[in-house]
Write an enzyme that holds these catalytic residues in place. Structure first.
Site, PDB file in Angstrom:
ATOM      1  N   LYS A 189     -29.107  -3.436  78.134  1.00  0.00           N
ATOM      2  CA  LYS A 189     -29.766  -2.833  79.140  1.00  0.00           C
ATOM      3  C   LYS A 189     -31.382  -3.334  79.188  1.00  0.00           C
ATOM      4  O   LYS A 189     -31.940  -3.559  78.229  1.00  0.00           O
ATOM      5  CB  LYS A 189     -29.988  -1.286  78.880  1.00  0.00           C
ATOM      6  CG  LYS A 189     -30.497  -0.246  80.084  1.00  0.00           C
ATOM      7  CD  LYS A 189     -30.310   1.088  79.704  1.00  0.00           C
ATOM      8  CE  LYS A 189     -30.957   1.999  80.780  1.00  0.00           C
ATOM      9  NZ  LYS A 189     -30.851   3.403  80.670  1.00  0.00           N
ATOM     10  N   SER A 225     -28.733   5.917  84.126  1.00  0.00           N
ATOM     11  CA  SER A 225     -29.419   4.666  84.266  1.00  0.00           C
ATOM     12  C   SER A 225     -28.929   3.437  83.676  1.00  0.00           C
ATOM     13  O   SER A 225     -29.297   2.387  84.053  1.00  0.00           O
ATOM     14  CB  SER A 225     -30.993   5.008  83.973  1.00  0.00           C
ATOM     15  OG  SER A 225     -30.756   4.729  82.577  1.00  0.00           O
ATOM     16  N   SER A 255     -27.827   9.142  80.793  1.00  0.00           N
ATOM     17  CA  SER A 255     -27.910   7.662  81.308  1.00  0.00           C
ATOM     18  C   SER A 255     -26.993   6.798  80.456  1.00  0.00           C
ATOM     19  O   SER A 255     -26.833   5.659  80.821  1.00  0.00           O
ATOM     20  CB  SER A 255     -29.282   7.166  81.102  1.00  0.00           C
ATOM     21  OG  SER A 255     -30.209   7.660  82.219  1.00  0.00           O
TER      22      SER A 255
END
Lengths: 546, 546
Positions: B143, B216, B240
Site C-alpha cells: 500500500k 482505504s 481499511s
C-alpha cells in the site's frame, strides 16, 4: 450526607487550614487510646525515629518480631500455620498507628476491619487446611488514591475525596488473593510531587525527619520504613514509587505501564493518556517485589481491564550469559550529591571486581529533552484542571503544585499541539531505543534521584525517575546499605554546575543536613523487561553486599 | 528537484485535475508496451473483469498457473526449488500491470527492480541451498503509504507524496524475510475513505466495476482479487484492511494494534494516538494470513520499535473444547443488505447443524455510541490539518474527505476536551469488555459491512469494522463463496429503518446494482486474541463449505 459533601462542607467558609485540621482530627480519633504515643516522645523525637516502635513499649516482643518479617516470610509463616492472619495484621496495624503519629503517613486507619477480614481468612485456613490465595493473610497498606470499599480515598485534592463505595481493580484483585487491608496512606496534593504533603499533613522521612519521605507514595515509604507495613501499593507516573522507596531505604518497582491494574484509581485527569502511571509494590526485600507481581499478574488483570496488556513477568535465570551492566553516573544535566556518587563508585568497583558481570559506562541520551517532554505531557491543559479543583475545594495551592504546573514547561494545548507533543514523545522513544542498543547493555544502574531524600518543599527535578516513565522502561530501586555521612560525603572540589537545575541542586547540599539518609540506587532495563530488572538487581545487590 | 517539489510544481498553477493527470501518465509510462491491453478490451470491458488476465493473451499458461497460487504455495514451491523468485515476480508483475489498466489499483510499478531483487534471491538459493527467510522470493504488493526505498509513497495527499529514501519498519522487515517488491498500490485521498479514489484514479471492484473495491487499502484488494498479487500489505484504522478485502472476496486481518510494525508509515497526523491503525496482510487464503503474521512477528519488531508490543501470535488448537460462536446479525443501528443477511443465515444454519461449535445470538453493545466516539477521535482538530494539506497541495477535496471531517461528529478540541473524549473511549472499552463476558462467546461472526461493496462515492457508515478498531478487537474477513444475486437478494418486506444511517443504507439498495459482488463475513474476538480469530475462522469456513 456523603463524605464528599461533608468534606466540602467542613467549616462552611472555613479556611483551608481549618478544613485540613478537621480531617487530621478525624483520623487521629480513629487511633485507639492504647496506641497513642506518650507526649514526651511526640514532643521531642530524635531526627531518626525508626527505633521508636521498638522502644516505646506499645508493641509486644512477638509483635516486634512479626513486623521484622518481609512479606514473603509473612505469607510463608501463615501458610505453614506458624502465624495467623489476625496476629499479622494486629502487629503491623499497631506499628502503623505508631508510625503515623511520628510521620503523618496515613489518611485512614481501620485495623478493626482488618482484624475481621483476617479472622475470616484464619477460619478458612482452619477449615480448608489451605490458603485462599498466594497473599493469604498478608497485611497490605494502600496508597490513598486506590479505592478500597468503605475507606477514605483521595484523588489528590480536597474536592475529590470520598468514602469509596467499591474496590478498584488492584484492591479487588489483592483482596481475592488473600490480602488484608488496615490502612490507607498519605500522598501529596495533586499526587504529583516527589514529596508528600496533603491536607493530612506532611510525611516525614523516618531516617531523618528534616527530610521528605519522598512522593507521591510517601505515606507508603515512611510506613514501610517504620515497619508498619511489609507490603505497600504505590503508583508511579514520574517516580512516585521509586523516589519515596529510595528516600526511605526500601524496595520498589515501577513496572512497564499497563501491565498491572490501574482501573478505578482516583484521578483528576482521566483520559490524559500521553504517559501512563504504573502501579506496583513497595516493600522490604527484592523477593517481595516478585511475590507481588507474580501474584497480581497471575490473577490475569487483563481479563477485567481491556487496557491491561497480557504480558507475563518473565524472570530469567542469569547463569547462562554474562550480565552486561551499564553504570550511569549522572544524566548529563544534574550531578547527584556526594552520597549517591559514593554509592555508584562502590557498586562500580564491586561489579568490576566480579567475574559474574561485565561493566560498561552508560552514556545518557538527551535526558534534558526527554524530561521537558514529560513535564509538558503531564499537564497538556496548562494546569487549568488543577486550578479549578483547588478553587472548587477551597484548597490552598501548595508551592510544589504551583511549580509542577508552571510555564514554560507546562502550557495549554489545542488538539493539533497535543498530537505534535506526542509525536515528539514517540520520536524520542525511538531514538532512545536505538541509543540503548548502541550501548550494549542488559540493564543499567543509575541514581534514582539527584541525591538522597531532600529537605522539605525543595524537590524540583524528577528526571532520574521520570525519564524512564517517558520511555516506559521498568525501574526498581534498592538500598545500598550506605547512609549519608557528613564526614565523608563532601565535595572534593567546588562543583561546576552543568545546568540551572544543577546549580539549584548544588545549592541544596549541606552534608550535615542529610545525615543518616539512606542511599539507594536504581536498576533499569528496556520496556517490558521487568523480570530482567528484578533478576539483575538481585545479582547486583548480592555482589555489592559480598 | 525532489519528487515532492516536482509534484508540487506540476503545471505550476495547473488545476488539481491537470496535476493528477500528469501523475497517472507518469505511472502509465512505466508499464511496458508489451503489457498494454488492447484498446478493444479497455474501451468496453464487462462489469466482471476478473477473467480478463486469463483471456487477454498477455500471460503464458505457466504465468497464469503461478498467479493461481496462494502465498504459502509460492513460498513452498520456491523453497522446494520448483519455482524461481524471478518466475514468481514476473508472473505476478505482468498480471499486476493488466490489473492496473482495468482497476487503477497501482500508484507505482517497478517490476524491473523486483526481478533484480528476485535474481539475487535465486542466486542465494542456488549457492546456499536454502532460503534466506520464511518469505523467500514471495512477491508482496505494498500500500502506498508504506515507504519502500526508491518508490512512490503517499501520505494521503498530493502534498505529502515522495520518492521514499528508505524503507519503513514493515517493508524493511519483509525485505529481510525474503519478500520481493514490484508495485505500490492505490489508496484514497486522506487514507480515510472506505473507498479508494486518489490522484491516481478510482479503484474499481474487479467483480463489478460499478462498485468500489473498498478502502482505504482498495488498491490492494483489487490487485489481489485480480491475482496480480497473492500477498498485499494494508493498514486498518477503521476498516481499511477488512472492508476492501470483504468487498473483493479475499482474506484480510486487522491484528490487535501495535503488535505489528507501523513505524515510518507516511501519515499526516503523527502523534494522534487516540486510536491506532494496524498493519496486516490481505491475501487469498486463511493460511496466508498466518504465514504473514508468524513471519513478521518472528522478526521481533518490538526490538526496533519500542511502541510495538511483544505479544506473540498464539494460534490455539481448537480440539479440546467446543468453540462458542456468537452470531451478530446486525449492530442495532444499520441493517445489512439482503445478500449479507443471506450469508449470515447460512452460516448460522451450518454452524448450528455442526456438533463442533456452540452457537449463540450475540447482542451488540451500544455500537452507535462507539462509532460516534471513534469518528470524533479520528480528527480531534476538527479536520484543520486535512484542510491545510489540501490547500498546500492545491488539491480538490473529495466529497468523502469532506464527509469524514464534518460536524457534528468531528469538532475541534482543546487538551481537556481531548482527555474527556479519550476517557469516554476508555469507559466504553471497559463496559464493552464486561458485556463481552456476559455474552459467553469465544468469537463472533458478524458483517464486515452493511452489505457487499457499495456504488462509488456512497460509503458513509464504517461501524461494522470501526467499532472493533475502537475496542482494538482483532477481526478477520473471509469470502463465504456467495455473491449478490438479484434473483434472491430482495427485501421480503419493505424495510423499516432503525436510524437515519439505516435509511440511507436502505436507499442504496437495488438488487440489480450489486450483481456478482462477493459476500464476505467477519470473525472477531477480544483484544490480543488474534490467533483465536485465525483458528476459529478456519473452523467456521470449513463448516460453511462442508
Amino acid at each position: 450526607m456523603s463524605f464528599k459533601e461533608k468534606i466540602k462542607g467542613i467549616g462552611g467558609n472555613a479556611s483551608y487550614e481549618a478544613k485540613a485540621r478537621v480531617l487530621r482530627e478525624q483520623l487521629e480519633a480513629k487511633i485507639p487510646a492504647g496506641l497513642k504515643l506518650p507526649p514526651a516522645i511526640l514532643e521531642d523525637p530524635p531526627l531518626d525515629i525508626t527505633r521508636i516502635p521498638e522502644t516505646c513499649g506499645l508493641l509486644t516482643v512477638q509483635e516486634l518480631a512479626i513486623t521484622e518479617l518481609d512479606a514473603t516470610a509473612v505469607c510463608q509463616k501463615i501458610a505453614a500455620g506458624e502465624l495467623t492472619a489476625v496476629e499479622a495484621v494486629t502487629a503491623f496495624g499497631k506499628r502503623a498507628a505508631i508510625a503515623h503519629q511520628l510521620t503523618a503517613c496515613l489518611m485512614d486507619f481501620f485495623l478493626d476491619e482488618g482484624i475481621k477480614q483476617a479472622q475470616q481468612l484464619d477460619e478458612y485456613f482452619q477449615k480448608e487446611g489451605k490458603v485462599i490465595g498466594p497473599l493469604h493473610g498478608l497485611p497490605i497498606s494502600v496508597k490513598s488514591h486506590y479505592p478500597l470499599k468503605g475507606t477514605v480515598g483521595c484523588g489528590g485534592f480536597l474536592v475529590n475525596m470520598e468514602i469509596s463505595t467499591e474496590d478498584c481493580d488492584m484492591t479487588s484483585i489483592l483482596r481475592s488473593l488473600g490480602a488484608v487491608f488496615y490502612v490507607k496512606t498519605n500522598q501529596p496534593q495533586s499526587v504529583m510531587h516527589l514529596e508528600s504533603k496533603s491536607s493530612y499533613g506532611r510525611v516525614l522521612n523516618p531516617h531523618n525527619t528534616n527530610l521528605t519521605a519522598g512522593g507521591s507514595s510517601g505515606g507508603e515509604s515512611a510506613l514501610v520504613a517504620m515497619k508498619g507495613s511489609c507490603m505497600g501499593v504505590g503508583t508511579d507516573g514520574g517516580g512516585s514509587i521509586r523516589c519515596p522507596s529510595a528516600h526511605c531505604g526500601i524496595y520498589g518497582i515501577r513496572p512497564s505501564s499497563r501491565t498491572t491494574p490501574t482501573h478505578g484509581n482516583l484521578w483528576y485527569q482521566h483520559g490524559q493518556d500521553g504517559v501512563f502511571a504504573s502501579t506496583g509494590p513497595m516493600c522490604r526485600s527484592g523477593r517481595d517485589m516478585r511475590l507481588f507481581l507474580e501474584a497480581v499478574l497471575g490473577a490475569n488483570p487483563s481479563l477485567r481491564d481491556p487496557d491491561v496488556l497480557p504480558i507475563p513477568l518473565k524472570v530469567p535465570h542469569l547463569t547462562q550469559k554474562k550480565l552486561r551492566v551499564g553504570i550511569m553516573m549522572h544524566d548529563g544535566v544534574v550531578m547527584p550529591h556526594p552520597p549517591t556518587i559514593r554509592a555508584l563508585n562502590l557498586v562500580k568497583e564491586k561489579l568490576e571486581a566480579s567475574s559474574e558481570v561485565e561493566v560498561v559506562d552508560y552514556i545518557p541520551y538527551d535526558h534534558d529533552r526527554g524530561y521537558s517532554l514529560i513535564r509538558e505531557l503531564y499537564y497538556e491543559d496548562g494546569g487549568a484542571t488543577v486550578r479549578r479543583l483547588l478553587e472548587e475545594g477551597g484548597e490552598d495551592m501548595h508551592p510544589l503544585t504551583e511549580w509542577v504546573i508552571s510555564p514554560p514547561h507546562v502550557k495549554n494545548h489545542d488538539a493539533a499541539q497535543v498530537w505534535k507533543l506526542r509525536h515528539q514523545r514517540d520520536d524520542y522513544r525511538r531514538e532512545y531505543s536505538d541509543h540503548w542498543w548502541s550501548q550494549n547493555v542488559d540493564v543499567i544502574v543509575c541514581p534514582p534521584f539527584q541525591g538522597t531524600a531532600s529537605p522539605h518543599d525543595t524537590t524540583k527535578y524528577w528526571s532520574y525517575t521520570a525519564i524512564w516513565n517517558l520511555l516506559d522502561y521498568p525501574g526498581a530501586v534498592f538500598p545500598t546499605g550506605l547512609v549519608a555521612d557528613p564526614t565523608v560525603d563532601i565535595y572534593q572540589e567546588s562543583p561546576r554546575p552543568m545546568s540551572a537545575a544543577d546549580e539549584y541542586n548544588i545549592s541544596l547540599y549541606d552534608a550535615a543536613i542529610f545525615k543518616g539518609a539512606p542511599v539507594s540506587l536504581q536498576t533499569v532495563s528496556r520496556r517490558f523487561n521487568d523480570g530482567l530488572v528484578l533478576a539483575a538487581q538481585d545479582v547486583i545487590e548480592r555482589i555489592l553486599q559480598s
